[in-house]
Design a protein around this motif. Structure first.
Motif, PDB file in Angstrom:
ATOM      1  N   ASP A 130      30.738  49.060 158.631  1.00  0.00           N
ATOM      2  CA  ASP A 130      30.132  47.971 157.849  1.00  0.00           C
ATOM      3  C   ASP A 130      29.830  46.745 158.698  1.00  0.00           C
ATOM      4  O   ASP A 130      29.725  45.631 158.178  1.00  0.00           O
ATOM      5  CB  ASP A 130      31.019  47.607 156.651  1.00  0.00           C
ATOM      6  CG  ASP A 130      32.456  47.373 157.055  1.00  0.00           C
ATOM      7  OD1 ASP A 130      32.764  47.482 158.254  1.00  0.00           O
ATOM      8  OD2 ASP A 130      33.275  47.089 156.159  1.00  0.00           O
ATOM      9  N   LYS A 131      29.684  46.949 159.997  1.00  0.00           N
ATOM     10  CA  LYS A 131      29.260  45.880 160.904  1.00  0.00           C
ATOM     11  C   LYS A 131      28.633  46.555 162.123  1.00  0.00           C
ATOM     12  O   LYS A 131      28.717  47.780 162.258  1.00  0.00           O
ATOM     13  CB  LYS A 131      30.440  45.003 161.299  1.00  0.00           C
ATOM     14  CG  LYS A 131      31.598  45.755 161.926  1.00  0.00           C
ATOM     15  CD  LYS A 131      32.787  44.832 162.125  1.00  0.00           C
ATOM     16  CE  LYS A 131      33.972  45.605 162.699  1.00  0.00           C
ATOM     17  NZ  LYS A 131      35.175  44.750 162.835  1.00  0.00           N
ATOM     18  N   PRO A 132      28.022  45.779 163.014  1.00  0.00           N
ATOM     19  CA  PRO A 132      27.335  46.422 164.151  1.00  0.00           C
ATOM     20  C   PRO A 132      28.267  47.276 164.999  1.00  0.00           C
ATOM     21  O   PRO A 132      29.400  46.912 165.266  1.00  0.00           O
ATOM     22  CB  PRO A 132      26.799  45.219 164.936  1.00  0.00           C
ATOM     23  CG  PRO A 132      26.612  44.155 163.919  1.00  0.00           C
ATOM     24  CD  PRO A 132      27.760  44.328 162.962  1.00  0.00           C
ATOM     25  N   LYS A 133      27.755  48.409 165.397  1.00  0.00           N
ATOM     26  CA  LYS A 133      28.439  49.329 166.302  1.00  0.00           C
ATOM     27  C   LYS A 133      27.364  50.268 166.845  1.00  0.00           C
ATOM     28  O   LYS A 133      26.447  50.638 166.111  1.00  0.00           O
ATOM     29  CB  LYS A 133      29.515  50.125 165.554  1.00  0.00           C
ATOM     30  CG  LYS A 133      30.285  51.091 166.451  1.00  0.00           C
ATOM     31  CD  LYS A 133      31.278  51.939 165.661  1.00  0.00           C
ATOM     32  CE  LYS A 133      31.983  52.915 166.591  1.00  0.00           C
ATOM     33  NZ  LYS A 133      32.924  53.800 165.865  1.00  0.00           N
ATOM     34  N   PRO A 134      27.432  50.667 168.114  1.00  0.00           N
ATOM     35  CA  PRO A 134      26.391  51.551 168.652  1.00  0.00           C
ATOM     36  C   PRO A 134      26.228  52.823 167.822  1.00  0.00           C
ATOM     37  O   PRO A 134      27.207  53.430 167.391  1.00  0.00           O
ATOM     38  CB  PRO A 134      26.906  51.867 170.062  1.00  0.00           C
ATOM     39  CG  PRO A 134      27.748  50.683 170.423  1.00  0.00           C
ATOM     40  CD  PRO A 134      28.400  50.258 169.137  1.00  0.00           C
ATOM     41  N   PHE A 135      24.973  53.195 167.602  1.00  0.00           N
ATOM     42  CA  PHE A 135      24.696  54.441 166.895  1.00  0.00           C
ATOM     43  C   PHE A 135      23.265  54.879 167.207  1.00  0.00           C
ATOM     44  O   PHE A 135      22.485  54.135 167.819  1.00  0.00           O
ATOM     45  CB  PHE A 135      24.885  54.279 165.375  1.00  0.00           C
ATOM     46  CG  PHE A 135      23.748  53.573 164.677  1.00  0.00           C
ATOM     47  CD1 PHE A 135      23.626  52.193 164.744  1.00  0.00           C
ATOM     48  CD2 PHE A 135      22.797  54.288 163.951  1.00  0.00           C
ATOM     49  CE1 PHE A 135      22.583  51.529 164.105  1.00  0.00           C
ATOM     50  CE2 PHE A 135      21.752  53.651 163.307  1.00  0.00           C
ATOM     51  CZ  PHE A 135      21.642  52.265 163.386  1.00  0.00           C
ATOM     52  N   SER A 136      22.940  56.093 166.785  1.00  0.00           N
ATOM     53  CA  SER A 136      21.597  56.648 166.971  1.00  0.00           C
ATOM     54  C   SER A 136      21.032  57.074 165.628  1.00  0.00           C
ATOM     55  O   SER A 136      21.780  57.399 164.705  1.00  0.00           O
ATOM     56  CB  SER A 136      21.641  57.882 167.884  1.00  0.00           C
ATOM     57  OG  SER A 136      22.176  57.548 169.143  1.00  0.00           O
TER      58      SER A 136
END
Ligand code: FE2
Length: 477
Positions: free
Chosen positions: A169-175
């Motif tokens: 529910d907050k920014p985190k690296p993903f694709s």
């Protein structure tokens, strides 16, 4: 509208979504009307009887084939950190349609943690006159950034346990994945693109499908092909589709729909999407919507609404105005660092004789004003990716601007003959493509590959503390 999805976290328990979507109610009403027109009791009974023979399940138990889940598909929920939606169908009616979900464990003894969620059931008369028994549900109250396993069925006949991961529910690296038009030869040839893409991004949080998911929106067999091509991947990675012009196509003998620019009922039967679109044009529910995922807002627009001519009837004008006002609202009130918009028709066409000048004059000023980072499109059956643009001009890499992409996933190909070639940084034709987009804090990395895995295009955008982006055209991921 769906009720707000719970944002409670650690002790959250899955709960049911009760479908109250007004556009869905319209769809159900139209289904009933179509049923009256096309329903054949004898044919439906025969189909159910044929499908009702007992079969052996994977565990060796006897179950009823008519109840076995088919076409299990995940859709993005509005709150991807706490919810995920699913749809499926069965050959015969279920009396207790439901889903079950549990935190994913390494071992097989997770029964005590399983939560059951009832599904909404409705019938859907296909273009061939058969009755499809459809279901949808939302697993709410999930924990952020957590792995789950889930299944759907009726309490006796179940799908396999599929796995899915919620967003943080907050920014985190993903694709995430992006596919241009699927549309034709879906089972035979689009399957190659989808499966290769999954090999390149097995942890993708969602899949953007930029319209024309099938060639004829009303054709149920094509949606079956879509399900076959995406296979378990659609039950593992939530879909984020936007409707194309081919997704609106109704049978020639069907009554004129209230809103011919909206997707055919079969589209809505196969996805269960956020109902957070324009409140005064709820007929666009599941077509105009947005999701926020780990620092990125992704907005789906129904670009069929914005044809090049001004709408002539009042209902269309209302949908047009409402979608445009809603777009500005969700762009203006966006707490995310990154903004991605997807719609089917391209702002800068890559096909000979196509322009979409009306769409461009309508949307491009908003994309400039709100510094949209990326616009993902389809429709032109070739590949074209622009430099960073603002005001229809190439701008300095560090200036405010937007990157626009047209891509194609399926085998239907047009030659690349654009009016806007001078704006393009990369082009390709006669290639089935998929894109992986990685978001890692201040860096967005984009790669486009052909389905043999070859890199076709790549770039990066980097943002500074103020949110200003710099375009790195030669960054090869
Ligand atoms: Fe199209």
């Amino acid at each position: 509208m769906n009720p707000p999805e719970s944002k409670s976290a650690s002790s959250a328990q899955p709960s049911a979504t009760v479908e109250t979507n007004p556009s869905r109610r319209g769809f159900l009403a139209s289904s009933a009307l179509l049923g009256a027109l096309f329903f054949s009791p004898a044919r439906a009974v025969a189909a159910v009887a044929e499908a009702a023979a007992p079969v052996a399940s994977a565990t060796g138990e006897k179950t009823v084939a008519a109840a076995l889940p088919q076409r299990v598909t995940l859709s993005c929920a509005a709150d991807m950190a706490h919810a995920v939606s699913a749809t499926w169908r069965s050959a015969g009616p279920l009396t207790s349609a439901q889903g079950q979900i549990a935190p994913l464990t390494a071992g097989p003894k997770f029964e005590a943690a399983v939560q059951s969620v009832p599904a909404e059931a409705f019938t859907f008369e296909t273009d061939s006159g058969e009755t499809a028994y459809q279901y949808n549900l939302t697993f709410n109250g999930l924990n952020p950034d957590a792995q789950y396993c889930f299944r759907v069925g009726d309490g006796q006949a179940w799908s396999e346990w599929n796995t899915v991961q919620t967003a943080l529910d907050k920014p985190k690296p993903f694709s995430f994945l992006y596919f241009g038009d699927v549309q034709t030869d879906i089972r035979a040839q689009c399957s190659r693109a989808v499966r290769t893409a999954f090999r390149h991004a097995p942890d993708a949080r969602f899949m953007v499908c930029a319209g024309d998911l099938v060639n004829r929106g009303h054709d149920d067999s094509l949606w079956g092909e879509f399900s076959d091509a995406f296979s378990f991947i659609a039950a593992t990675v939530p879909c984020l589709p936007t409707p194309g012009n081919h997704d609106t196509k109704r049978p020639e003998n069907a009554p004129e729909p209230e809103a011919p620019y909206t997707a055919a009922p079969a589209y809505h039967a196969h996805f269960h999407l956020p109902a957070n679109g324009p409140k005064n044009a709820q007929i666009l529910n599941g077509e105009a919507y947005y999701v926020d995922c780990q620092g990125v807002r992704v907005i789906s627009l129904n670009s069929n609404v914005f044809d090049d001519d001004a709408p002539t009837d009042a209902a269309h004008k209302q949908a047009w105005d409402a979608q445009l006002a809603w777009l500005e609202e969700v762009l203006a009130n966006n707490p995310n660092r990154w903004t991605v918009v997807t719609h089917h028709h391209p702002i800068y066409s890559t096909s000979k004789g196509r322009d979409n000048a009306g769409l461009r004059s309508l949307l491009r000023p908003l994309y400039d004003k709100y510094k949209v980072d990326l616009v993902l499109q389809g429709h032109d059956h070739s590949y074209g990716r622009t430099h960073k643009l603002a005001g229809d001009q190439i701008v300095d890499p560090a200036a405010p601007g937007t990157i626009y992409v047209v891509s194609v996933c399926g085998p239907k190909m047009y030659p690349f003959k654009p009016k806007f070639e001078s704006l393009m940084a990369a082009t390709a034709s006669d290639k089935q493509l998929f894109q992986v987009i990685d978001v890692n804090g201040d860096t967005l990395s984009y790669t486009s590959r052909s389905i043999d895995g070859q890199l076709v295009d790549a770039f990066q955008l980097k943002k500074d503390a103020s949110g200003a982006s710099t375009y790195l055209p030669s960054a090869k991921a």
